[in-house]
Design an enzyme around this catalytic site. Sequence first.
Site, PDB file in Angstrom:
ATOM      1  N   LYS A  25     -10.637 -10.176   1.032  1.00 45.44           N
ATOM      2  CA  LYS A  25      -9.222 -10.066   0.670  1.00 45.44           C
ATOM      3  C   LYS A  25      -8.383 -10.370   1.907  1.00 45.44           C
ATOM      4  O   LYS A  25      -8.613  -9.812   2.978  1.00 45.44           O
ATOM      5  CB  LYS A  25      -8.955  -8.643   0.161  1.00 45.44           C
ATOM      6  CG  LYS A  25      -7.599  -8.420  -0.433  1.00 45.44           C
ATOM      7  CD  LYS A  25      -7.501  -6.996  -0.970  1.00 45.44           C
ATOM      8  CE  LYS A  25      -6.127  -6.705  -1.558  1.00 45.44           C
ATOM      9  NZ  LYS A  25      -6.027  -5.307  -2.033  1.00 45.44           N
ATOM     10  N   HIS A  58      -5.026  -9.951   2.131  1.00 45.34           N
ATOM     11  CA  HIS A  58      -3.773  -9.201   2.167  1.00 45.34           C
ATOM     12  C   HIS A  58      -4.097  -7.723   1.971  1.00 45.34           C
ATOM     13  O   HIS A  58      -5.249  -7.348   1.728  1.00 45.34           O
ATOM     14  CB  HIS A  58      -2.819  -9.690   1.064  1.00 45.34           C
ATOM     15  CG  HIS A  58      -3.370  -9.540  -0.321  1.00 45.34           C
ATOM     16  ND1 HIS A  58      -4.289 -10.415  -0.853  1.00 45.34           N
ATOM     17  CD2 HIS A  58      -3.160  -8.585  -1.273  1.00 45.34           C
ATOM     18  CE1 HIS A  58      -4.604 -10.024  -2.075  1.00 45.34           C
ATOM     19  NE2 HIS A  58      -3.941  -8.912  -2.353  1.00 45.34           N
TER      20      HIS A  58
END
Length: 297
Positions: A171, A173
């Site tokens: 991921k 963010h």
Amino acid sequence: PCRPASCSNLPCTSDAIALSSCTQIQSGCVAAIHFSTPLLVAERMPLRLRLVNLNKEFPLVVGSAQAPHSSGLAEEFVGFAVESGVLRFGEFKTKAGRMSPYFFNAGLFNDGAQMDKLAQFYAQALLASGIEFDMVFGPAYKGIPLAATVAVELSRRGRNVPFAYNRKEAKDHGEGGTLVGAPLQGRVLIIDDVMSAGTAARESIALIQAAGATPHAVAIALDRQEMATENGQDVAHSAVQYVRHQLGLQVCAIATLADLLEYLSHTAGAQMASHHERVLAYRQRYGVEQLNTAKDS
């Protein structure tokens, strides 16, 4: 404050043995909701007992704290898997390219009641195995719900441990990264459904080591007890044996191929007899020699 109950110097004696102390084995304070069901908590709380021999002529021999595998639990699990449609019979092509007379797909445990019962089987097998661990880890994807539900069931049984899992894709963010849940630390137990080639175990080991923790053991639902493949060729060891003896991890399986055969031999009906014959033939062709008959080593 909430503390583990203990007792010492109890006058609980026989002709040869006295109980000198007993302590509840508990990883932390009992959750507040447990106070409403103290008898249930007491039933599920394992005890550590210390015995003193009063007979000097016959020394007291205390066996290992590790409980033997319960074939009853294993056969009960096999029956549950068959009834749930998770363990099926027919002709199925395995990852190794073999035609197998049975197929186990834990992804078909797909409702709340089934997942609850599955977690109970994992927890019972783990607590009986004596394997020590500090947290559980579920490899994506099937291992994620397994780790979560097993952690809940272990907590119900007085063994509250953190859990974590990984994402397949990092991921970029928010918190970022591939790991979700508790920080990986201490001795980590990897929970998965089956072990075909040991690939998922190796990937999990790399993630755990990179985080500075120790990959310590693996818990699976079914050990197929069959030869692994390397470069398209059959080898003498199974994936479970490879993980145990080459990677150095303990392995706990709820049930094995031997337990499946035992279940089929005890279940009435011509169809089950036919399944038993075909599964036995498959084992005779692809089965491995069991260096250790225990479920964990």
